[in-house]
Design a protein around this motif. Structure first.
Motif, PDB file in Angstrom:
ATOM      1  N   ALA A 143       0.846  -1.200   0.000  1.00  0.00           N
ATOM      2  CA  ALA A 143       0.000   0.000   0.000  1.00  0.00           C
ATOM      3  C   ALA A 143       0.876   1.243   0.000  1.00  0.00           C
ATOM      4  O   ALA A 143       1.949   1.274   0.612  1.00  0.00           O
ATOM      5  N   GLY A 144       0.412   2.254  -0.689  1.00  0.00           N
ATOM      6  CA  GLY A 144       1.162   3.499  -0.768  1.00  0.00           C
ATOM      7  C   GLY A 144       2.001   3.623  -2.019  1.00  0.00           C
ATOM      8  O   GLY A 144       2.494   4.716  -2.334  1.00  0.00           O
ATOM      9  N   LEU A 145       2.202   2.505  -2.729  1.00  0.00           N
ATOM     10  CA  LEU A 145       2.932   2.529  -3.992  1.00  0.00           C
ATOM     11  C   LEU A 145       1.947   2.464  -5.149  1.00  0.00           C
ATOM     12  O   LEU A 145       0.831   1.963  -4.992  1.00  0.00           O
ATOM     13  N   VAL A 174       8.843   7.935  -5.568  1.00  0.00           N
ATOM     14  CA  VAL A 174       8.352   6.705  -4.946  1.00  0.00           C
ATOM     15  C   VAL A 174       9.529   5.921  -4.357  1.00  0.00           C
ATOM     16  O   VAL A 174      10.562   5.735  -5.015  1.00  0.00           O
TER      17      VAL A 174
END
Length: 377
Positions: free
Chosen positions: A93-95, A110
């Protein structure tokens, strides 16, 4: 009285002739145009396929084996269910989760430092990916290629970007490129049009990563700018040369030019499916094509099981017609006498499945305009 009967018979024969001519006009002009276009484009296609086949990527040594033993269990399968629990392809999550959400990947902030790329290294022990051997859901006895479940390749595009970005940031771009090139090879060796298209994108990403460096390593030799696009265009165009209505010598030429014949197995996947689909209607009219196809599969088989499986177990037009357009074209001629109906039905259906050479035309225009000559290795 005799002359009345004669006139009635003559009128009936004339009406039948007109009716037959009208039926043939539904498909014969289209098929004639298909044959002319196919014959006119095969030399350019073969010229480009020979150029593509000369690329070192097609001649790198690889260990024989089926990566499907790993990837089939790791992948999601269309229609796009979630990745399996525990799959190494799960993206934290978050990518970015989707390829289209990560267009600025080379300039992105990123954080890919904690990602585990070990699964990519495992893939170097294989040279193909058989998607119908040991899939998570058994392949049905009768196969409809148009609706059959296949791997959902999109996460591989995101991982390819992650891997290259990690290599650029850690000073090991060549190692990262090696992993991405191998991933591209395996998607290409699924022998599917989609797999070939995904492979071309992964190779394009490699080229973009290379071009982003001021002084790339001397031992890093990605494809030239045009080669990934050539792979995509030729792969997507290749089935057009293997239609039943294509001149047999043209089809055989397109499936034999270049060393290796880069697009042959992807073309055979599509051609075997459609030829099997039409077999009950077309086998008599196109007997020479069916015999030559069967002989080619026996003498020059593809490494994967997909082509022979579609050839032997594919559904036919008389079993399943999921496409409303095809169904509408099959229904009304089926009320005509058997052999007569078959002849017209197969002509109509072949005219619907018209080959397209637009991508090939656009690629030739790009070559002539010098589009790919801006940056070279």
């Amino acid at each position: 009285m005799v002359w009345v009967v004669s006139i009635v018979l003559l009128l009936g024969a004339g009406a039948f002739t007109v009716f037959d001519w009208m039926l043939r006009q539904k498909y014969e002009p289209v098929l004639g145009q298909h044959q002319r276009e196919t014959a006119s484009w095969v030399d350019f296609f073969c010229e480009q396929q020979a150029t593509l086949a000369a690329d070192p990527w097609f001649h790198e040594p690889r260990t024989p084996g089926d990566a499907g033993t790993l990837l089939n269990a790791w992948m999601a399968w269309d229609p796009s269910p979630p990745l399996p629990k525990g799959s190494p392809l799960l993206i934290p999550a978050g990518l970015p989760q989707k390829h289209m959400d990560f267009q600025d990947w080379l300039t992105s902030n990123v954080d890919v430092s904690t990602l585990d790329f070990g699964w990519m290294r495992q893939l170097h022990g294989y040279d193909r990916w058989d998607i119908v051997q040991n899939p998570p859901v058994a392949v049905p006895q009768r196969i409809n290629w148009a609706t059959m479940r296949i791997p959902h390749f999109v996460p591989l595009l995101v991982w390819g970007k992650f891997r290259l970005l990690h290599g650029l940031r850690t000073g090991a771009p060549t190692e990262a490129a090696r992993d991405v090139r191998q991933l591209a090879w395996l998607t290409y060796r699924t022998d599917t049009l989609l797999g070939g298209a995904v492979a071309s994108l992964l190779l394009k990403f490699e080229r973009q990563a290379y071009d982003s460096m001021k002084d790339p390593p001397a031992d890093w030799q990605p494809m030239s700018l045009e080669q990934p696009e050539r792979l995509r265009v030729l792969t997507m165009t290749s089935p057009s040369f293997s239609q039943l209505s294509a001149p047999l010598e043209v089809a055989q030429k397109a499936r034999s030019c270049g060393e290796p014949v880069v697009t042959r197995c992807a073309a055979l996947t599509e051609a075997s499916s459609f030829a099997t689909y039409l077999r009950p209607l077309a086998k008599d009219k196109y007997r020479d094509v069916y015999d030559a196809f069967a002989q080619e599969l026996a003498e020059r088989p593809c490494a994967n099981s997909l082509v022979p499986m579609l050839w032997e177990r594919g559904v036919t037009v008389l079993e399943e017609n999921p496409d409303p357009l095809i169904q509408s074209q099959v229904d009304w001629p089926s009320s005509l006498p058997g052999a007569y109906a078959k002849r017209h039905m197969v002509g109509i259906l072949l005219s619907i499945a018209s080959p397209s050479f637009e991508k090939l035309k656009e690629f030739r225009a790009d070559l002539e305009s010098g589009k790919f000559q801006q940056k070279q290795p």
